[in-house]
Design an enzyme around this catalytic site. Structure first.
Site, PDB file in Angstrom:
ATOM      1  N   GLU A  90       8.658  35.171 -47.464  1.00 24.96           N
ATOM      2  CA  GLU A  90       9.034  34.692 -48.620  1.00 24.96           C
ATOM      3  C   GLU A  90       8.998  33.210 -48.637  1.00 24.96           C
ATOM      4  O   GLU A  90       9.780  32.474 -47.817  1.00 24.96           O
ATOM      5  CB  GLU A  90      10.730  35.320 -48.791  1.00 24.96           C
ATOM      6  CG  GLU A  90      10.708  36.748 -49.073  1.00 24.96           C
ATOM      7  CD  GLU A  90      10.042  37.049 -50.488  1.00 24.96           C
ATOM      8  OE1 GLU A  90      10.118  36.195 -51.383  1.00 24.96           O
ATOM      9  OE2 GLU A  90       9.329  38.179 -50.489  1.00 24.96           O
ATOM     10  N   CYS A 148      -0.941  34.580 -48.452  1.00 26.60           N
ATOM     11  CA  CYS A 148       0.302  35.061 -49.573  1.00 26.60           C
ATOM     12  C   CYS A 148       1.132  34.061 -49.508  1.00 26.60           C
ATOM     13  O   CYS A 148       1.146  32.914 -50.282  1.00 26.60           O
ATOM     14  CB  CYS A 148       0.743  36.227 -48.803  1.00 26.60           C
ATOM     15  SG  CYS A 148       1.838  36.920 -49.966  1.00 26.60           S
ATOM     16  N   HIS A 196      -3.300  39.630 -47.064  1.00 25.78           N
ATOM     17  CA  HIS A 196      -2.898  39.408 -45.697  1.00 25.78           C
ATOM     18  C   HIS A 196      -4.168  40.080 -44.724  1.00 25.78           C
ATOM     19  O   HIS A 196      -4.041  41.168 -44.220  1.00 25.78           O
ATOM     20  CB  HIS A 196      -1.472  40.308 -45.139  1.00 25.78           C
ATOM     21  CG  HIS A 196      -0.389  39.922 -46.056  1.00 25.78           C
ATOM     22  ND1 HIS A 196       0.180  38.597 -45.571  1.00 25.78           N
ATOM     23  CD2 HIS A 196       0.193  40.139 -46.916  1.00 25.78           C
ATOM     24  CE1 HIS A 196       1.347  38.472 -46.450  1.00 25.78           C
ATOM     25  NE2 HIS A 196       1.340  39.288 -47.315  1.00 25.78           N
ATOM     26  N   GLU A 228      -4.341  39.616 -41.740  1.00 20.87           N
ATOM     27  CA  GLU A 228      -3.568  39.885 -40.305  1.00 20.87           C
ATOM     28  C   GLU A 228      -3.113  41.304 -40.421  1.00 20.87           C
ATOM     29  O   GLU A 228      -2.858  41.764 -39.399  1.00 20.87           O
ATOM     30  CB  GLU A 228      -2.658  38.690 -40.040  1.00 20.87           C
ATOM     31  CG  GLU A 228      -1.470  38.793 -40.930  1.00 20.87           C
ATOM     32  CD  GLU A 228      -1.441  38.265 -42.212  1.00 20.87           C
ATOM     33  OE1 GLU A 228      -2.541  37.924 -42.846  1.00 20.87           O
ATOM     34  OE2 GLU A 228      -0.441  38.175 -42.974  1.00 20.87           O
TER      35      GLU A 228
END
Lengths: 295, 233
Positions: B47, B78, B180, B182
């Protein structure tokens, strides 16, 4: 480009991965939601009464008023979660249509079904569920939960039950990692859990297939550090913040403590002059143990 | 090579795993002392509002800004993309960013969690597709003249009109994605971001990536199986 796949297991678990190292705070109105976001919460849980008040007031606790949830969604930019009663899939359908970011099928509300939890695979929105032990966690994951939290004993400001649940879960995870392959069937039987999930834990070296967060009784920065060191990956804090003397300050302190849980110097700094913590209740003094709800 | 991964909040452990898979040393970054001697820095997902607060509280905002301005190679995914961006739209009033990547982004531009998705993506320079996982993902709404767009996806406005929006961008020493890589266990953007810094050309890097292609194809198929559990949108 190929098709877009929404609501996959990876997408549902993905949001939980993004919340790791953070604090999810219970809020009962837009003003508290703002305080939580200002303090660095990674998400808020929108509900009408914090668990301490549910405990005090008694009666049937249900899903919150959609207008309240909507107001909170419009106030903050971080994810908004909301609770449904155990087994109450109609409440869950309402929350999904409202585009709530995570649904908590929660023992803090009064259960609606004594036999079945919600079939969480049927939803595109992800679910978090509470667990007191690994078997319960795996049954919830089998039903489609994308995130597990310890149940703890909500609304008490007493971390002892959350510690018990976390220790129980992580200890069994370690034992399954070390078990032989034949023993996995015995583990599945002992835990009343799907064999495939037990085998997955064994294969991945003792990790739950979804993230494991802590909930239930966190009231201080030191509590947050304790449960992170015991294997929690993020913290839900309910009554502990808005039932304390200085909620904004305590919220921020618990956020910093969750990130820097291994650094006592940070814990000293954020704990100093924090004001009054919520009073808290001893387990023996409780009339009702919320953690016993669900199975 | 020592690659730092900002480890205040978010999915930093997945990024540390990607760095390890490439044979580099991953350094979790929680305070300014951890920045010493790094060859690159990953800004993970999470966040962005919480990360902003924690970056300031941990005394990392200024030193990281300086390192990035001095050309430390960085990858942002992100929330990491948001942190690198020049302009953030739809954030909090007091939201700040490092402002080193010449793009404007809209936070949660793809919508709330029910609109999160995964898809196969063609990335310029990579032979095989990339499984891209978008979680409440930001939308890049403007790119500067010097920014290269390496991949795009269609974006639908509420009125039904559709445009292509960039989802992987590169500028100077920076690479960033709205999704993402990952979460699908794919380290190729890490290799693009940091392989360049040791004097390897893009062509060199792409040729190593080709050798690994088969392995990635395997993992994508696993991902596709998982998608059957959910609905197709």
């Amino acid at each position: 480009m190929a098709e877009l796949n929404e609501g996959t297991a990876r997408v549902k678990r993905g949001l939980a991965e993004m919340l790791r190292g953070g604090v999810i705070m219970d809020v009962v109105n837009a003003e508290q939601a703002k305080i939580a976001e200002d303090a660095g919460a990674v998400a808020v849980m929108a509900l009408e009464r914090v668990p301490a008040d549910i405990r005090r007031d008694g009666g049937v606790a249900r899903m919150s008023d959609p207008a309240l949830i909507r107001e909170i969604q419009e106030t903050v930019t971080i994810p908004v979660m909301a609770k449904v009663r155990i087994g109450h899939f109609a409440e869950a359908q309402i929350l999904e249509a409202m585009e709530v970011d995570y649904i908590d099928e929660s023992e803090v509300l009064t259960p609606a079904d004594e036999s079945y939890h919600v079939d969480k695979w049927a939803f595109q929105v992800p679910f978090v569920c509470g667990a007191t032990n690994l078997g319960e966690a795996l049954r919830r994951i089998g039903e489609g939960a994308a995130l597990i939290r310890s149940k703890g004993e909500a609304g008490t400001g007493n971390v002892v039950e959350a510690v018990r649940h976390l220790r129980s879960i992580t200890s069994d995870l370690r034992a399954i990692a070390a078990a032989s392959e034949q023993e996995l069937y015995g583990w599945a039987k002992k835990l009343n859990a799907p064999y495939e999930l037990v085998a997955e834990i064994h294969a991945n070296g003792g990790h739950l297939p979804v993230p494991l967060f802590c909930a239930g009784g966190i009231a201080t920065p030191a509590d947050a550090s304790l449960v992170m060191q015991l294997g929690a990956e993020a913290n839900f804090v309910g009554s502990g913040i808005f039932k304390s003397g200085d909620p904004a300050r305590r919220a921020r302190a618990i956020v910093e403590a969750t990130t820097h849980y291994q650094d006592p110097q940070t814990l000293i700094r954020v704990s100093e002059n924090l004001g009054e913590a919520m009073v808290g209740i001893e387990m023996d003094a409780l009339d009702q143990h919320l953690a016993d709800r669900g199975w | 090579m020592r690659i730092g991964v900002l480890a205040l909040q978010g999915d930093f452990s997945e990024h540390l795993a990607m760095v390890a898979e490439l044979g580099w040393r991953g350094v979790p970054v929680k305070e300014a002392a951890d920045l010493v001697g790094l060859d690159g820095l990953v800004l993970p997902g999470g966040e962005s509002t919480a990360q902003c607060l924690l970056l300031e509280a941990s005394g990392l905002r200024c030193p990281i800004t300086e390192e990035l301005r001095d050309g430390l190679p960085a990858l942002g995914t992100c929330a990491g993309l948001i942190m690198l961006s020049r302009t953030v739209i739809g954030g909090r009033e007091d939201q700040w960013s490092f402002g080193v990547l010449d793009v404007a982004v809209r936070r949660n531009g793809f919508g709330r969690q029910v609109r999160s998705f995964e898809a196969n993506l063609v990335v310029e320079g990579l032979v095989d597709v990339m499984r891209a996982v978008f979680i409440r993902a930001p939308v890049i709404t403007e790119v500067g003249d010097k920014v290269e767009v390496l991949a795009s996806v269609p974006y639908r406005f509420p009125d039904g009109t559709q445009v292509q929006v960039p989802v992987v961008v590169a500028e100077g020493s920076l690479v960033a994605s709205s999704f993402h890589p990952e979460l699908a266990g794919d380290p190729r953007l890490h290799e693009l971001a940091f392989g360049r810094s040791v004097g390897r050309s893009i062509a060199d890097i792409v040729s190593t990536l080709d050798e690994r292609e088969e392995r990635y194809v395997g993992s994508f198929q696993m991902g596709d199986d998982q998608t059957q559990e959910g609905r197709s949108g």
